[in-house]
Scaffold this motif. Structure first.
Motif, PDB file in Angstrom:
ATOM      1  N   ASN A  86       0.844  -1.177   0.000  1.00 52.32           N
ATOM      2  CA  ASN A  86       0.000   0.000   0.000  1.00 52.32           C
ATOM      3  C   ASN A  86       0.885   1.236   0.000  1.00 52.32           C
ATOM      4  O   ASN A  86       2.004   1.202   0.512  1.00 52.32           O
ATOM      5  CB  ASN A  86      -0.934  -0.001   1.221  1.00 52.32           C
ATOM      6  N   SER A  88       1.172   5.718   0.217  1.00 61.34           N
ATOM      7  CA  SER A  88       0.575   6.959   0.705  1.00 61.34           C
ATOM      8  C   SER A  88       1.612   8.069   0.599  1.00 61.34           C
ATOM      9  O   SER A  88       2.825   7.805   0.545  1.00 61.34           O
ATOM     10  CB  SER A  88       0.117   6.799   2.163  1.00 61.34           C
ATOM     11  N   GLY A 104      -2.896  -1.561   5.058  1.00 57.86           N
ATOM     12  CA  GLY A 104      -3.088  -0.221   4.530  1.00 57.86           C
ATOM     13  C   GLY A 104      -2.178   0.728   5.281  1.00 57.86           C
ATOM     14  O   GLY A 104      -1.898   0.524   6.468  1.00 57.86           O
ATOM     15  N   VAL A 105      -1.716   1.772   4.617  1.00 57.77           N
ATOM     16  CA  VAL A 105      -0.852   2.764   5.249  1.00 57.77           C
ATOM     17  C   VAL A 105      -1.393   4.153   4.943  1.00 57.77           C
ATOM     18  O   VAL A 105      -1.918   4.404   3.851  1.00 57.77           O
ATOM     19  CB  VAL A 105       0.617   2.624   4.772  1.00 57.77           C
ATOM     20  N   ASP A 106      -1.290   5.039   5.920  1.00 57.52           N
ATOM     21  CA  ASP A 106      -1.673   6.430   5.686  1.00 57.52           C
ATOM     22  C   ASP A 106      -0.716   7.341   6.429  1.00 57.52           C
ATOM     23  O   ASP A 106      -0.339   7.071   7.578  1.00 57.52           O
ATOM     24  CB  ASP A 106      -3.099   6.701   6.158  1.00 57.52           C
ATOM     25  N   SER A 151      -6.035   4.141   7.381  1.00 55.24           N
ATOM     26  CA  SER A 151      -5.243   2.926   7.134  1.00 55.24           C
ATOM     27  C   SER A 151      -6.138   1.693   7.139  1.00 55.24           C
ATOM     28  O   SER A 151      -5.941   0.765   6.350  1.00 55.24           O
ATOM     29  CB  SER A 151      -4.119   2.796   8.168  1.00 55.24           C
ATOM     30  N   LYS A 154      -8.137   1.568   3.871  1.00 58.29           N
ATOM     31  CA  LYS A 154      -7.289   1.121   2.769  1.00 58.29           C
ATOM     32  C   LYS A 154      -6.968  -0.367   2.885  1.00 58.29           C
ATOM     33  O   LYS A 154      -6.899  -1.074   1.877  1.00 58.29           O
ATOM     34  CB  LYS A 154      -6.016   1.962   2.725  1.00 58.29           C
ATOM     35  N   VAL A 200      -0.217   2.178  10.153  1.00 54.55           N
ATOM     36  CA  VAL A 200      -0.340   0.981   9.323  1.00 54.55           C
ATOM     37  C   VAL A 200      -1.383   0.086   9.982  1.00 54.55           C
ATOM     38  O   VAL A 200      -1.319  -0.169  11.189  1.00 54.55           O
ATOM     39  CB  VAL A 200       0.995   0.218   9.195  1.00 54.55           C
ATOM     40  N   CYS A 201      -2.347  -0.351   9.202  1.00 52.05           N
ATOM     41  CA  CYS A 201      -3.328  -1.335   9.655  1.00 52.05           C
ATOM     42  C   CYS A 201      -3.040  -2.628   8.915  1.00 52.05           C
ATOM     43  O   CYS A 201      -2.834  -2.623   7.697  1.00 52.05           O
ATOM     44  CB  CYS A 201      -4.748  -0.865   9.356  1.00 52.05           C
TER      45      CYS A 201
END
Length: 235
Positions: A86, A88, A104-106, A151, A154, A200-201
């Protein structure tokens, strides 16, 4: 296994033709479409990180890779379905996370915001969490929740098709997420550096130790020996 790569794009020259061979044609064309140099650098930087990370972790993969997006816009590698990634970016940083499970990362720059944004988009419990902080800590609490929530969205692969108030984060020694009355089997990594928040999820209920890897543009795609020489030649 979760790897997190970060790059400050202020040191990246997006208009240098040398980068063209290190990203997919689709990304290169997308990068060129941006008018602002910073936006070109951010667009280029996330895929440079992706391909550099793949070369380091999976040397058998031929890069640059061609990835596609599913019906919800989540990118994936059709030739390598067991590798998840992922991307971002925000302001001056590009981020890329890779794993063997969905993630997912944000990353967000902590700019001043109107407090009513939290009231409008977060759950009542999350809004109370922010208001329960000292005033000097409320902006930080807002961005903690924002990057964590994005996150997760995503990682699920739906992005903003999932409303921000359709699930609730419970903050504590361990962050848990409730959706439809059920605790979801996901875990979080949350950190702050400079004036940025990053989360990060990832799939699973076990905490992972993640050490962000900060990359310099000039060191991407160099061999370990070249990197050593590049870093230490003045010593």
């Amino acid at each position: 296994m979760i790897k997190l790569y970060l790059m400050k794009i202020s040191g990246l020259e997006p208009d240098d033709i040398k980068w063209k061979k290190h990203v997919s044609p689709k990304r290169y064309e997308k990068m060129l479409s941006y008018r602002q140099k910073k936006d070109r650098a951010l667009s280029l930087g996330v895929e440079l990180l992706l391909n550099a990370a793949l070369q380091e972790l999976y040397p058998g993969i031929r890069c640059p890779v061609a990835y596609v997006e599913d019906e919800n816009g989540k990118p994936y590698l059709p030739d390598y379905p067991a590798i998840y990634f992922n991307l971002s970016h925000a302001e001056e940083y590009a981020a890329c996370a890779l794993s063997d499970a969905a993630l997912g990362v944000d990353i967000e720059y902590c700019a001043d915001i109107d407090g009513d944004i939290a009231r409008s988009y977060f759950t009542g419990q999350e809004y109370e969490y922010i208001c329960g902080k000292p005033e000097s800590k409320r902006l930080e609490a807002f961005y903690d929740l924002w990057v964590l929530k994005e996150s997760y969205m995503k990682a699920c692969g739906v992005g903003f098709r999932l409303a921000l108030d359709a699930f609730c984060l419970q903050m504590g020694d361990r962050i848990t997420l409730l959706q439809d009355g059920q605790i979801q089997p996901c875990s979080f990594f949350l950190t702050q550096f400079e004036n940025y928040k990053l989360a990060v999820c990832y799939q699973g209920d076990e905490d992972a130790s993640i050490t962000p890897i900060f990359c310099e543009p000039q060191n991407l795609y160099l061999t370990p020996l070249q990197k050593f020489i590049n870093i230490h030649w003045l010593v």
